[in-house]
Design a protein around this motif. Structure first.
Motif, PDB file in Angstrom:
ATOM      1  N   GLU A 152       0.827  -1.207   0.000  1.00 16.12           N
ATOM      2  CA  GLU A 152       0.000   0.000   0.000  1.00 16.12           C
ATOM      3  C   GLU A 152       0.858   1.252   0.000  1.00 16.12           C
ATOM      4  O   GLU A 152       0.555   2.226  -0.692  1.00 16.12           O
ATOM      5  CB  GLU A 152      -0.948   0.001   1.199  1.00 16.12           C
ATOM      6  CG  GLU A 152      -2.067  -1.017   1.087  1.00 16.12           C
ATOM      7  CD  GLU A 152      -3.017  -0.966   2.267  1.00 16.12           C
ATOM      8  OE1 GLU A 152      -3.039   0.054   2.989  1.00 16.12           O
ATOM      9  OE2 GLU A 152      -3.741  -1.956   2.461  1.00 16.12           O
ATOM     10  N   LEU A 153       1.931   1.244   0.746  1.00 18.32           N
ATOM     11  CA  LEU A 153       2.833   2.386   0.773  1.00 18.32           C
ATOM     12  C   LEU A 153       3.528   2.553  -0.579  1.00 18.32           C
ATOM     13  O   LEU A 153       3.682   3.669  -1.075  1.00 18.32           O
ATOM     14  CB  LEU A 153       3.864   2.238   1.890  1.00 18.32           C
ATOM     15  CG  LEU A 153       4.833   3.400   2.072  1.00 18.32           C
ATOM     16  CD1 LEU A 153       4.097   4.719   2.266  1.00 18.32           C
ATOM     17  CD2 LEU A 153       5.761   3.120   3.243  1.00 18.32           C
ATOM     18  N   ALA A 154       3.914   1.455  -1.194  1.00 14.53           N
ATOM     19  CA  ALA A 154       4.525   1.520  -2.529  1.00 14.53           C
ATOM     20  C   ALA A 154       3.556   2.164  -3.524  1.00 14.53           C
ATOM     21  O   ALA A 154       3.959   2.988  -4.347  1.00 14.53           O
ATOM     22  CB  ALA A 154       4.935   0.128  -2.999  1.00 14.53           C
ATOM     23  N   GLU A 155       2.272   1.808  -3.437  1.00 14.93           N
ATOM     24  CA  GLU A 155       1.257   2.400  -4.316  1.00 14.93           C
ATOM     25  C   GLU A 155       1.146   3.899  -4.083  1.00 14.93           C
ATOM     26  O   GLU A 155       1.045   4.679  -5.040  1.00 14.93           O
ATOM     27  CB  GLU A 155      -0.109   1.730  -4.086  1.00 14.93           C
ATOM     28  CG  GLU A 155      -0.195   0.306  -4.573  1.00 14.93           C
ATOM     29  CD  GLU A 155      -0.288   0.175  -6.083  1.00 14.93           C
ATOM     30  OE1 GLU A 155      -0.514   1.183  -6.774  1.00 14.93           O
ATOM     31  OE2 GLU A 155      -0.133  -0.951  -6.574  1.00 14.93           O
ATOM     32  N   GLU A 156       1.144   4.326  -2.823  1.00 14.70           N
ATOM     33  CA  GLU A 156       1.051   5.753  -2.502  1.00 14.70           C
ATOM     34  C   GLU A 156       2.233   6.527  -3.070  1.00 14.70           C
ATOM     35  O   GLU A 156       2.069   7.613  -3.631  1.00 14.70           O
ATOM     36  CB  GLU A 156       0.979   5.953  -0.993  1.00 14.70           C
ATOM     37  CG  GLU A 156      -0.305   5.492  -0.350  1.00 14.70           C
ATOM     38  CD  GLU A 156      -0.252   5.590   1.167  1.00 14.70           C
ATOM     39  OE1 GLU A 156       0.577   6.362   1.702  1.00 14.70           O
ATOM     40  OE2 GLU A 156      -1.037   4.890   1.822  1.00 14.70           O
ATOM     41  N   ILE A 157       3.410   5.977  -2.920  1.00 17.69           N
ATOM     42  CA  ILE A 157       4.617   6.648  -3.417  1.00 17.69           C
ATOM     43  C   ILE A 157       4.596   6.710  -4.938  1.00 17.69           C
ATOM     44  O   ILE A 157       4.864   7.758  -5.529  1.00 17.69           O
ATOM     45  CB  ILE A 157       5.886   5.935  -2.899  1.00 17.69           C
ATOM     46  CG1 ILE A 157       5.972   6.078  -1.372  1.00 17.69           C
ATOM     47  CG2 ILE A 157       7.138   6.479  -3.573  1.00 17.69           C
ATOM     48  CD1 ILE A 157       6.961   5.152  -0.715  1.00 17.69           C
ATOM     49  N   ALA A 158       4.267   5.606  -5.582  1.00 17.54           N
ATOM     50  CA  ALA A 158       4.233   5.570  -7.046  1.00 17.54           C
ATOM     51  C   ALA A 158       3.206   6.548  -7.596  1.00 17.54           C
ATOM     52  O   ALA A 158       3.430   7.162  -8.648  1.00 17.54           O
ATOM     53  CB  ALA A 158       3.934   4.155  -7.533  1.00 17.54           C
ATOM     54  N   ALA A 159       2.100   6.729  -6.898  1.00 15.87           N
ATOM     55  CA  ALA A 159       1.060   7.658  -7.359  1.00 15.87           C
ATOM     56  C   ALA A 159       1.553   9.106  -7.376  1.00 15.87           C
ATOM     57  O   ALA A 159       1.051   9.918  -8.160  1.00 15.87           O
ATOM     58  CB  ALA A 159      -0.177   7.538  -6.472  1.00 15.87           C
ATOM     59  N   ARG A 160       2.545   9.420  -6.574  1.00 19.80           N
ATOM     60  CA  ARG A 160       3.092  10.782  -6.514  1.00 19.80           C
ATOM     61  C   ARG A 160       4.199  11.030  -7.540  1.00 19.80           C
ATOM     62  O   ARG A 160       4.633  12.163  -7.705  1.00 19.80           O
ATOM     63  CB  ARG A 160       3.644  11.054  -5.120  1.00 19.80           C
ATOM     64  CG  ARG A 160       2.598  11.089  -4.058  1.00 19.80           C
ATOM     65  CD  ARG A 160       3.191  11.546  -2.735  1.00 19.80           C
ATOM     66  NE  ARG A 160       2.348  11.077  -1.655  1.00 19.80           N
ATOM     67  CZ  ARG A 160       2.727  10.251  -0.691  1.00 19.80           C
ATOM     68  NH1 ARG A 160       3.961   9.819  -0.649  1.00 19.80           N
ATOM     69  NH2 ARG A 160       1.898   9.876   0.234  1.00 19.80           N
ATOM     70  N   LEU A 161       4.657   9.970  -8.177  1.00 16.42           N
ATOM     71  CA  LEU A 161       5.756  10.102  -9.127  1.00 16.42           C
ATOM     72  C   LEU A 161       5.234   9.984 -10.557  1.00 16.42           C
ATOM     73  O   LEU A 161       4.331   9.204 -10.815  1.00 16.42           O
ATOM     74  CB  LEU A 161       6.804   9.008  -8.882  1.00 16.42           C
ATOM     75  CG  LEU A 161       7.435   8.966  -7.498  1.00 16.42           C
ATOM     76  CD1 LEU A 161       8.367   7.775  -7.386  1.00 16.42           C
ATOM     77  CD2 LEU A 161       8.169  10.258  -7.200  1.00 16.42           C
ATOM     78  N   PRO A 162       5.828  10.732 -11.480  1.00 16.76           N
ATOM     79  CA  PRO A 162       5.418  10.578 -12.881  1.00 16.76           C
ATOM     80  C   PRO A 162       5.936   9.253 -13.426  1.00 16.76           C
ATOM     81  O   PRO A 162       7.058   8.844 -13.124  1.00 16.76           O
ATOM     82  CB  PRO A 162       6.085  11.761 -13.582  1.00 16.76           C
ATOM     83  CG  PRO A 162       7.251  12.112 -12.715  1.00 16.76           C
ATOM     84  CD  PRO A 162       6.860  11.747 -11.317  1.00 16.76           C
TER      85      PRO A 162
END
Length: 81
Positions: free
Chosen positions: A42-52
């Motif tokens: 879930e944290l990986a998803e949150e971080i990836a969502a903030r990156l292009p």
């Protein structure tokens, strides 16, 4: 700084915190597509969502099959893979 990695793919293990996360963010800022990987999906998803151009993968590299899953799972979703 231009590292010359725009358009390349970077798979960053343990990128849900600390140095790994900082590396993932820096590579994304340089224009690389980033695979954010860590045990906390879930944290990986949150971080990836903030990156292009980033995708997230939950992977435990110490578990049987973990390294293989990390290499195979993101391929269909990864820009530039």
């Amino acid at each position: 700084m231009d590292l010359g990695i725009r358009g390349r793919v970077a798979l960053v293990a343990a990128s849900t915190g600390g140095l790994g996360r900082a590396v993932a963010e820096a590579l994304a800022a340089e224009g690389a597509s980033v695979v954010v990987a860590g045990r906390r999906g879930e944290l990986a998803e949150e971080i990836a969502a903030r990156l292009p151009e980033a995708v997230a993968v939950q992977a435990d590299l110490s578990a049987p099959g973990g390294p293989q899953a990390l290499c195979e799972e993101p391929m269909p979703r990864c820009p530039g893979c």
